[in-house]
Design an enzyme around this catalytic site. Structure first.
Site, PDB file in Angstrom:
ATOM      1  N   ILE A   1      -2.926   2.872   9.913  1.00 27.02           N
ATOM      2  CA  ILE A   1      -4.384   2.996  10.015  1.00 27.02           C
ATOM      3  C   ILE A   1      -5.064   2.037   9.042  1.00 27.02           C
ATOM      4  O   ILE A   1      -4.638   1.906   7.886  1.00 27.02           O
ATOM      5  CB  ILE A   1      -4.832   4.447   9.713  1.00 27.02           C
ATOM      6  CG1 ILE A   1      -4.239   5.392  10.754  1.00 27.02           C
ATOM      7  CG2 ILE A   1      -6.359   4.565   9.696  1.00 27.02           C
ATOM      8  CD1 ILE A   1      -4.387   6.848  10.435  1.00 27.02           C
TER       9      ILE A   1
ATOM     10  N   HIS B   1      -7.903   2.011   6.992  1.00 30.47           N
ATOM     11  CA  HIS B   1      -8.882   2.955   6.464  1.00 30.47           C
ATOM     12  C   HIS B   1     -10.121   2.206   5.973  1.00 30.47           C
ATOM     13  O   HIS B   1     -10.015   1.114   5.416  1.00 30.47           O
ATOM     14  CB  HIS B   1      -8.290   3.727   5.279  1.00 30.47           C
ATOM     15  CG  HIS B   1      -7.105   4.568   5.618  1.00 30.47           C
ATOM     16  ND1 HIS B   1      -7.187   5.701   6.390  1.00 30.47           N
ATOM     17  CD2 HIS B   1      -5.793   4.450   5.278  1.00 30.47           C
ATOM     18  CE1 HIS B   1      -5.988   6.239   6.512  1.00 30.47           C
ATOM     19  NE2 HIS B   1      -5.117   5.498   5.851  1.00 30.47           N
TER      20      HIS B   1
ATOM     21  N   VAL C   1      15.068  -9.212  -8.088  1.00 29.91           N
ATOM     22  CA  VAL C   1      14.964  -9.578  -9.509  1.00 29.91           C
ATOM     23  C   VAL C   1      15.666  -8.505 -10.326  1.00 29.91           C
ATOM     24  O   VAL C   1      15.353  -7.319 -10.207  1.00 29.91           O
ATOM     25  CB  VAL C   1      13.473  -9.663  -9.934  1.00 29.91           C
ATOM     26  CG1 VAL C   1      13.337  -9.831 -11.438  1.00 29.91           C
ATOM     27  CG2 VAL C   1      12.777 -10.790  -9.190  1.00 29.91           C
TER      28      VAL C   1
ATOM     29  N   CYS D   1      14.705  -6.329  26.375  1.00 32.41           N
ATOM     30  CA  CYS D   1      14.286  -4.947  26.062  1.00 32.41           C
ATOM     31  C   CYS D   1      13.525  -4.412  27.277  1.00 32.41           C
ATOM     32  O   CYS D   1      12.394  -4.825  27.538  1.00 32.41           O
ATOM     33  CB  CYS D   1      13.414  -4.927  24.812  1.00 32.41           C
ATOM     34  SG  CYS D   1      12.582  -3.347  24.541  1.00 32.41           S
TER      35      CYS D   1
ATOM     36  N   CYS E   1      13.920   4.096  24.686  1.00 28.23           N
ATOM     37  CA  CYS E   1      15.374   4.221  24.457  1.00 28.23           C
ATOM     38  C   CYS E   1      15.762   3.832  23.038  1.00 28.23           C
ATOM     39  O   CYS E   1      16.908   3.984  22.644  1.00 28.23           O
ATOM     40  CB  CYS E   1      16.160   3.425  25.485  1.00 28.23           C
ATOM     41  SG  CYS E   1      16.522   1.721  25.015  1.00 28.23           S
TER      42      CYS E   1
HETATM   43  C1  LIG Z   1       3.830   8.066   4.804  1.00 32.27           C
HETATM   44  C2  LIG Z   1       2.884   6.944   4.517  1.00 32.27           C
HETATM   45  C3  LIG Z   1       1.726   6.770   5.290  1.00 32.27           C
HETATM   46  C4  LIG Z   1       0.833   5.727   4.974  1.00 32.27           C
HETATM   47  N1  LIG Z   1      -0.214   5.473   5.807  1.00 32.27           N
HETATM   48  C5  LIG Z   1      -1.026   4.412   5.555  1.00 32.27           C
HETATM   49  C6  LIG Z   1      -2.060   4.056   6.446  1.00 32.27           C
HETATM   50  O1  LIG Z   1      -2.234   4.641   7.499  1.00 32.27           O
HETATM   51  N2  LIG Z   1      -2.880   3.027   6.102  1.00 32.27           N
HETATM   52  C7  LIG Z   1      -2.719   2.327   4.947  1.00 32.27           C
HETATM   53  O2  LIG Z   1      -3.518   1.446   4.670  1.00 32.27           O
HETATM   54  N3  LIG Z   1      -1.698   2.601   4.114  1.00 32.27           N
HETATM   55  C8  LIG Z   1      -0.841   3.612   4.400  1.00 32.27           C
HETATM   56  N4  LIG Z   1       0.189   3.894   3.566  1.00 32.27           N
HETATM   57  C9  LIG Z   1       0.325   3.140   2.329  1.00 32.27           C
HETATM   58  C10 LIG Z   1       0.934   1.763   2.553  1.00 32.27           C
HETATM   59  O3  LIG Z   1       2.024   1.824   3.422  1.00 32.27           O
HETATM   60  C11 LIG Z   1       1.365   1.231   1.183  1.00 32.27           C
HETATM   61  O4  LIG Z   1       0.305   1.359   0.280  1.00 32.27           O
HETATM   62  C12 LIG Z   1       1.774  -0.230   1.260  1.00 32.27           C
HETATM   63  O5  LIG Z   1       2.733  -0.430   2.264  1.00 32.27           O
HETATM   64  C13 LIG Z   1       2.310  -0.660  -0.079  1.00 32.27           C
HETATM   65  O6  LIG Z   1       2.749  -1.985   0.047  1.00 32.27           O
HETATM   66  P1  LIG Z   1       3.563  -2.666  -1.113  1.00 32.27           P
HETATM   67  O7  LIG Z   1       3.758  -4.069  -0.706  1.00 32.27           O
HETATM   68  O8  LIG Z   1       2.894  -2.376  -2.410  1.00 32.27           O
HETATM   69  O9  LIG Z   1       4.932  -1.853  -1.173  1.00 32.27           O
HETATM   70  P2  LIG Z   1       6.255  -1.990  -0.287  1.00 32.27           P
HETATM   71  O10 LIG Z   1       5.967  -2.190   1.133  1.00 32.27           O
HETATM   72  O11 LIG Z   1       7.099  -0.819  -0.651  1.00 32.27           O
HETATM   73  O12 LIG Z   1       6.904  -3.331  -0.814  1.00 32.27           O
HETATM   74  C14 LIG Z   1       7.495  -3.447  -2.078  1.00 32.27           C
HETATM   75  C15 LIG Z   1       8.676  -4.367  -1.917  1.00 32.27           C
HETATM   76  O13 LIG Z   1       9.224  -4.670  -3.205  1.00 32.27           O
HETATM   77  C16 LIG Z   1      10.608  -4.859  -3.049  1.00 32.27           C
HETATM   78  N5  LIG Z   1      11.257  -4.767  -4.354  1.00 32.27           N
HETATM   79  C17 LIG Z   1      11.402  -3.677  -5.139  1.00 32.27           C
HETATM   80  N6  LIG Z   1      12.079  -3.999  -6.247  1.00 32.27           N
HETATM   81  C18 LIG Z   1      12.348  -5.326  -6.169  1.00 32.27           C
HETATM   82  C19 LIG Z   1      13.043  -6.239  -7.026  1.00 32.27           C
HETATM   83  N7  LIG Z   1      13.598  -5.852  -8.177  1.00 32.27           N
HETATM   84  N8  LIG Z   1      13.145  -7.533  -6.636  1.00 32.27           N
HETATM   85  C20 LIG Z   1      12.596  -7.944  -5.451  1.00 32.27           C
HETATM   86  N9  LIG Z   1      11.961  -7.115  -4.616  1.00 32.27           N
HETATM   87  C21 LIG Z   1      11.830  -5.825  -4.970  1.00 32.27           C
HETATM   88  C22 LIG Z   1      10.986  -3.740  -2.090  1.00 32.27           C
HETATM   89  O14 LIG Z   1      12.234  -3.978  -1.466  1.00 32.27           O
HETATM   90  C23 LIG Z   1       9.811  -3.747  -1.124  1.00 32.27           C
HETATM   91  O15 LIG Z   1      10.056  -4.542   0.011  1.00 32.27           O
HETATM   92  C24 LIG Z   1       1.097   4.903   3.862  1.00 32.27           C
HETATM   93  C25 LIG Z   1       2.281   5.061   3.118  1.00 32.27           C
HETATM   94  C26 LIG Z   1       3.172   6.048   3.465  1.00 32.27           C
HETATM   95  C27 LIG Z   1       4.466   6.133   2.721  1.00 32.27           C
END
Ligand SMILES: Cc1cc2nc3c(=O)[nH]c(=O)nc-3n(C[C@H](O)[C@H](O)[C@H](O)COP(=O)(O)OP(=O)(O)OC[C@H]3O[C@@H](n4cnc5c(N)ncnc54)[C@H](O)[C@@H]3O)c2cc1C
Length: 464
Positions: free
Chosen positions: A51, A53, A176, A390, A427
């Site tokens: 979503i 938001h 890292v 697919c 599927c």
């Molecule tokens: C159940 C759920 C529902 C949600 N619904 C929504 C929604 O509807 N709308 C919305 O806007 N947001 C939603 N969110 C929130 C959203 O998904 C997150 O806020 C967002 O994906 C965070 O992105 P990010 O890049 O910070 O984290 P992530 O996608 O977790 O990326 C972090 C990355 O860092 C990498 N990493 C970690 N440690 C290391 C390292 N040492 N070296 C290199 N790489 C590393 C990981 O492998 C990962 O790929 C939801 C989250 C959840 C869990």
């Protein structure tokens, strides 16, 4: 082995890290992104409600509310430029009793107003007309017309692809492990022992962003893991909007939402856990989702599910997004604690991180020419009519091959899924996974872990 010397390295290839990388790629900088998994979008960014938001319910005057406000203005252009599947369907928070109505009136309407988000009280009849499947208990609800749904996989990948097309480098499957202070910044030591020198680091490591901060001695925040379990169904549900309950103190509650590439999503739960990597689904969790969603859409708990999955939110000890230079060394800028709205807030977060880098001393000079749009996968003349791989989603061999040869080639089945939509149908890959593996092999793009999530499945029996 020294890999390179960079101006900025982003740690983490989720939607936040890639949004920042794209923004950085518009400047004359040597930039890279390091991701420990074999592909982008392997963390929370692949397992959320999809979503966009508006921030109507975000606590006012927080970093999160500011990022969402900035993002609202950027999204319309971004979905065009990055070719992100996006449906501006709106959402409605439904009241099923006077108490719900009072909470909406006293909390959510003033909150939305303070955040500058348009809302409108809808009558029971208006809600039922737009969403015939809604519970008969509905007495009205709050319409938030600016809410939308999008494809989080494409958002993350397109951010990354555009950055790569503008010269950014990716190091995938090599996390890292250590960070050493260096004269002009940091030395990042990766899992395989190789290292990168960089002047600035952006910490976008999701649930592990506190761990990355600790590597330079920064203990200023802690990230807790909060799991959300989902049920995906392809049964027809007569709703045209995202159906939201009145939230609980801990989460936005369990919703029913259309999915951009078909079907409906039910969930998620909000379960605090110690294990940051535990994305298992449980009988109790799924039961909780079905029970709660049944209160919004009666009968939904009986619908057949094609998939159940879970994502893990990064819940920060500070209670807000942490977007600022580290107190230990301002050459590291955090984009951490991005809990529930990171997909929606990602363009605003990227802007704010760039401003923080500039304040920390990074010189930003815009490039003379940059790409701002993702090129079409298929040229206008080329109508794709090849062999269907697919069957559920009618994805052709040509589409998969084009994805395999794209700017960030996939090396796993999941990678192909997130680029083409193959295996996402009813599927769930039973018919097409072997063919996709053959195509990855043919194009010599297969990783050590091509079957991530499919080990021991009969679909891949007999393959390594
Ligand atoms: C159940 C759920 C529902 C949600 N619904 C929504 C929604 O509807 N709308 C919305 O806007 N947001 C939603 N969110 C929130 C959203 O998904 C997150 O806020 C967002 O994906 C965070 O992105 P990010 O890049 O910070 O984290 P992530 O996608 O977790 O990326 C972090 C990355 O860092 C990498 N990493 C970690 N440690 C290391 C390292 N040492 N070296 C290199 N790489 C590393 C990981 O492998 C990962 O790929 C939801 C989250 C959840 C869990």
């Amino acid at each position: 082995m020294e890999l390179d010397t960079k101006d900025v390295v982003v740690i983490g290839g989720g939607v936040v890290g890639t949004a920042i990388l794209r923004q950085l790629s518009f400047y004359n900088l040597d930039i890279a992104l390091v991701e420990k998994e074999p592909d982008l979008c392997e963390g929370a960014s692949k397992a959320n409600s999809g979503i966009i938001h508006t921030g109507f319910d975000a606590p006012p005057n927080t970093v999160e509310a500011e990022c969402l406000e900035r993002s609202r203005k950027i999204w319309p252009q971004l979905v065009e430029e990055l070719k992100i599947p996006f449906i501006p369907c709106g959402a409605v928070m439904i009241a099923t009793n006077e108490e719900d109505k009072e909470i909406i009136e006293q909390k959510y309407i003033p909150n939305a107003k303070e955040n500058g988000v348009e809302t409108e009280w809808l009558s029971e009849e208006a809600i039922k007309e737009m969403n015939p499947a809604i519970t008969d208990k509905v007495i009205g609800g709050l319409s938030i017309p600016g809410e939308a749904i999008c494809d989080p996989f494409t958002a993350t990948r397109s951010y990354g692809e555009l950055a790569v097309l503008n010269g950014a480098e990716l190091y995938l499957g090599n996390g890292v492990e250590q960070i050493e202070k260096h004269a002009e910044g940091f030395k990042l030591i990766l899992e395989d022992g190789s290292f990168i020198f960089t002047k600035y680091v952006v910490n976008a490591a999701g649930v592990y962003s506190d761990h990355i901060a600790r590597l330079i001695g920064d203990n200023s925040f802690t990230i807790m893991a909060r799991k959300g379990q989902f049920v995906l169904t392809e049964e027809p549900i007569e709703i045209s909007q995202v159906i939201l309950p009145v939230p609980t103190a801990k989460s936005k509650g369990k919703l029913v939402a259309p999915v951009v590439f078909g079907g409906f999503l039910l969930g998620p739960t909000a379960e605090d856990q110690d294990d940051k990597d535990d994305r298992s689904t449980t009988e109790e969790g799924i039961e909780e989702v079905l029970t709660e969603c049944n209160k919004l859409i009666p009968g939904v708990s009986e619908y057949e599910s094609i998939r159940q999955f879970a994502g893990v939110r990064a819940v920060c000890s500070t209670g807000d997004f942490v977007i600022r230079p580290s107190e230990v060394d301002q050459h590291m800028v955090h984009a951490a604690g991005i809990r529930s709205t990171g997909l929606s807030a990602s363009p605003g977060i990227a802007e704010m991180v760039i401003e923080n880098l500039e304040t920390a001393g990074l010189t930003l000079v815009e490039k003379n020419t940059t790409m701002t749009e993702i090129p079409n996968l298929f040229s206008d003349e080329e109508e794709e009519t090849g062999e269907i791989v697919c069957l559920c989603r009618s994805i052709t061999r040509g589409e998969i091959e084009r994805a395999i040869e794209g700017p960030i080639p996939p090396t796993t089945i999941d990678g192909v899924k997130r680029r083409t939509g193959a295996t996402l149908g009813e599927c769930q890959g039973n018919c097409c996974v072997p063919k996709i593996l053959d195509l990855l092999n043919e194009h010599e793009k297969i990783s050590d872990e091509p079957l991530k999530g499919l080990q021991q499945s009969y679909v891949t029996a007999g393959r390594n």
